[in-house]
Design a protein around this motif. Structure first.
Motif, PDB file in Angstrom:
ATOM      1  N   LEU A   3       0.835  -1.199   0.000  1.00 57.09           N
ATOM      2  CA  LEU A   3       0.000   0.000   0.000  1.00 57.09           C
ATOM      3  C   LEU A   3       0.871   1.251   0.000  1.00 57.09           C
ATOM      4  O   LEU A   3       0.559   2.245  -0.656  1.00 57.09           O
ATOM      5  N   LEU A   4       1.985   1.203   0.751  1.00 57.65           N
ATOM      6  CA  LEU A   4       2.919   2.330   0.827  1.00 57.65           C
ATOM      7  C   LEU A   4       4.328   1.832   0.542  1.00 57.65           C
ATOM      8  O   LEU A   4       4.732   0.790   1.050  1.00 57.65           O
ATOM      9  N   ALA A   5       5.051   2.583  -0.282  1.00 53.39           N
ATOM     10  CA  ALA A   5       6.450   2.234  -0.557  1.00 53.39           C
ATOM     11  C   ALA A   5       7.275   3.508  -0.645  1.00 53.39           C
ATOM     12  O   ALA A   5       6.901   4.452  -1.351  1.00 53.39           O
ATOM     13  N   LEU A   6       8.354   3.550   0.096  1.00 55.67           N
ATOM     14  CA  LEU A   6       9.325   4.638   0.009  1.00 55.67           C
ATOM     15  C   LEU A   6      10.580   4.096  -0.657  1.00 55.67           C
ATOM     16  O   LEU A   6      11.076   3.026  -0.269  1.00 55.67           O
ATOM     17  N   HIS A   7      11.082   4.820  -1.639  1.00 57.71           N
ATOM     18  CA  HIS A   7      12.254   4.389  -2.385  1.00 57.71           C
ATOM     19  C   HIS A   7      13.357   5.427  -2.240  1.00 57.71           C
ATOM     20  O   HIS A   7      13.284   6.509  -2.827  1.00 57.71           O
ATOM     21  N   LEU A  24      11.286   1.687   2.455  1.00 55.36           N
ATOM     22  CA  LEU A  24      10.462   0.761   3.244  1.00 55.36           C
ATOM     23  C   LEU A  24       9.167   0.487   2.506  1.00 55.36           C
ATOM     24  O   LEU A  24       8.766   1.243   1.624  1.00 55.36           O
ATOM     25  N   GLU A  25       8.524  -0.634   2.876  1.00 53.07           N
ATOM     26  CA  GLU A  25       7.228  -0.995   2.317  1.00 53.07           C
ATOM     27  C   GLU A  25       6.276  -1.345   3.445  1.00 53.07           C
ATOM     28  O   GLU A  25       6.692  -1.897   4.474  1.00 53.07           O
ATOM     29  N   VAL A  26       5.000  -1.003   3.239  1.00 57.50           N
ATOM     30  CA  VAL A  26       3.955  -1.348   4.210  1.00 57.50           C
ATOM     31  C   VAL A  26       2.810  -1.990   3.439  1.00 57.50           C
ATOM     32  O   VAL A  26       2.268  -1.384   2.497  1.00 57.50           O
ATOM     33  N   ASN A  27       2.452  -3.199   3.824  1.00 57.83           N
ATOM     34  CA  ASN A  27       1.380  -3.907   3.136  1.00 57.83           C
ATOM     35  C   ASN A  27       0.010  -3.520   3.681  1.00 57.83           C
ATOM     36  O   ASN A  27      -0.115  -3.093   4.832  1.00 57.83           O
ATOM     37  N   ALA A  28      -1.013  -3.671   2.869  1.00 54.38           N
ATOM     38  CA  ALA A  28      -2.384  -3.362   3.277  1.00 54.38           C
ATOM     39  C   ALA A  28      -2.762  -4.199   4.496  1.00 54.38           C
ATOM     40  O   ALA A  28      -2.507  -5.407   4.544  1.00 54.38           O
ATOM     41  N   ARG A  59      11.427   8.594  -3.956  1.00 52.29           N
ATOM     42  CA  ARG A  59      10.051   8.515  -4.443  1.00 52.29           C
ATOM     43  C   ARG A  59       9.141   7.937  -3.361  1.00 52.29           C
ATOM     44  O   ARG A  59       9.528   7.002  -2.644  1.00 52.29           O
ATOM     45  N   VAL A  60       7.942   8.508  -3.253  1.00 53.65           N
ATOM     46  CA  VAL A  60       6.912   7.998  -2.342  1.00 53.65           C
ATOM     47  C   VAL A  60       5.770   7.461  -3.191  1.00 53.65           C
ATOM     48  O   VAL A  60       5.196   8.189  -4.011  1.00 53.65           O
ATOM     49  N   GLU A  61       5.441   6.190  -3.010  1.00 59.71           N
ATOM     50  CA  GLU A  61       4.332   5.564  -3.738  1.00 59.71           C
ATOM     51  C   GLU A  61       3.249   5.154  -2.754  1.00 59.71           C
ATOM     52  O   GLU A  61       3.544   4.596  -1.691  1.00 59.71           O
ATOM     53  N   TYR A  62       2.013   5.427  -3.129  1.00 64.05           N
ATOM     54  CA  TYR A  62       0.876   5.065  -2.289  1.00 64.05           C
ATOM     55  C   TYR A  62      -0.189   4.429  -3.167  1.00 64.05           C
ATOM     56  O   TYR A  62      -0.603   5.026  -4.173  1.00 64.05           O
ATOM     57  N   THR A  68       4.818  11.550  -4.827  1.00 66.79           N
ATOM     58  CA  THR A  68       5.936  12.353  -4.336  1.00 66.79           C
ATOM     59  C   THR A  68       5.681  13.851  -4.456  1.00 66.79           C
ATOM     60  O   THR A  68       6.090  14.627  -3.589  1.00 66.79           O
ATOM     61  N   ARG A  69       5.001  14.247  -5.508  1.00 61.60           N
ATOM     62  CA  ARG A  69       4.798  15.677  -5.745  1.00 61.60           C
ATOM     63  C   ARG A  69       3.390  16.148  -5.391  1.00 61.60           C
ATOM     64  O   ARG A  69       3.049  17.305  -5.643  1.00 61.60           O
ATOM     65  N   LEU A  70       2.585  15.278  -4.805  1.00 56.33           N
ATOM     66  CA  LEU A  70       1.231  15.689  -4.430  1.00 56.33           C
ATOM     67  C   LEU A  70       1.250  16.516  -3.150  1.00 56.33           C
ATOM     68  O   LEU A  70       2.030  16.254  -2.236  1.00 56.33           O
TER      69      LEU A  70
END
Length: 239
Positions: A3-7, A24-28, A59-62, A68-70
Motif C-alpha cells: 500500500l505504501l512504498a518509500l524508495h 520501506l514498504e507497508v502492506n495493506a 520517491r513515495v508511492e501510495y 511524491t509531488r502531491l
C-alpha cells in the motif's frame, strides 16, 4: 503490491541529513511500528509521507501511485490520514465540529455525509459524551482521542500515528491500544511512531528502527528488540 512504498527517500536541512536514503514498504492491513531516539528523523519521515515536507530525493508511492509531488490535501483525499505528536484541534470549535470539518475537507464529503461520519467516529472513539464540548477544554486523553478521531474522519486507508500514546497513564495507554486494535480489525493500515514501547509491541506486526536518518533494523518486533544495535540505541529504556 504494498500500500505504501518509500524508495531511497532523503531530506536535508542545510548540511544535516534528517532522512538519508530510507526505503520501506507497508502492506495493506499491516501495522508497522517505527522506533528511534529523539532526533532520529521519525517525524520528518511522516512529513514526507503525508506531504507536509517535500523530499529532496527519492520517491513515495501510495496505492500503486507516485505521490511524491502531491500536496498534503491531495494525499489526504487519496486516503492518507495522520495524527500529530502535539494535538492540533480547532480549539474554539466543538469536538463534533472538528470531526465534521475533517470529513468535509479531508474526505471530501458533503455536509450530510460528514455529519454521519462525525457521529460514527464519535461512537468509535468514545467521544460521544464530549461531542458538544469545545476542543480546547478537553483533557489530554480526550485531546489524543480527538486527534485520532479527526484522522479517522478523513476516511483513511493508511493511518499515520505520531506518538499518540505519549503523556498517557498506563490505563489510558491500554484504552488507546484497545481502540487501535479495533481500528486495525476494520482493515485500516497503520504506521505508528511511538516511544511507549510496550504499547507499540502490543499491536505492531513489524518494527522499523531509525537512527540518524537511516534504517537501523527492521523485522518481527521481538527479534528487532533483541538486536544488539537496537539495544544499544535504547540503552536505559525499559523494554
Amino acid at each position: 503490491m504494498p500500500l505504501l512504498a518509500l524508495h531511497d527517500v532523503s531530506k536535508s536541512y542545510g548540511a544535516v541529513k534528517v532522512t538519508d536514503g530510507i526505503s520501506l514498504e507497508v502492506n495493506a492491513g499491516e501495522t508497522l511500528g517505527i522506533l528511534g531516539p529523539n532526533g532520529a528523523g521519525k517525524t520528518t519521515l511522516f512529513n514526507l509521507i503525508s506531504g507536509d515536507v517535500k523530499a529532496d530525493g527519492g520517491r513515495v508511492e501510495y496505492d500503486g501511485r507516485d505521490v511524491t509531488r502531491l500536496a498534503p490535501h491531495q494525499r489526504c483525499r487519496a486516503g492518507i490520514g495522520r495524527s500529530y505528536q502535539v494535538p492540533q484541534p480547532f480549539g474554539h470549535m466543538t469536538v463534533f465540529e472538528n470531526l465534521v470539518t475533517a470529513a468535509c475537507f479531508g474526505a471530501g464529503e458533503d455536509e450530510r455525509q460528514a455529519w454521519a461520519t462525525a457521529r460514527e467516529v464519535l461512537d468509535q472513539t468514545g467521544l460521544l459524551p464530549q461531542a458538544n464540548r469545545r476542543a480546547g477544554s478537553l483533557t489530554l486523553l480526550d485531546r489524543k482521542r480527538l486527534e485520532l478521531a479527526r484522522a479517522l474522519a478523513t476516511r483513511p486507508k493508511l493511518l499515520l500515528l505520531d506518538e499518540i500514546a505519549g503523556g498517557l497513564t498506563e490505563p489510558e495507554a491500554r484504552e488507546l491500544v484497545a481502540e487501535l486494535s479495533r481500528i486495525k480489525a476494520r482493515g485500516v493500515t497503520m504506521v505508528w511512531i511511538e516511544h511507549v514501547v510496550h504499547a507499540l509491541l502490543a499491536l505492531a506486526d513489524r518494527l522499523f528502527v531509525v537512527n540518524f536518518g537511516q534504517m537501523l533494523a527492521q523485522g518481527e518486533p521481538r527479534a528487532v528488540m533483541e538486536d544488539p544495535q537496537v539495544k544499544r540505541v535504547y540503552m536505559g529504556m525499559e523494554v
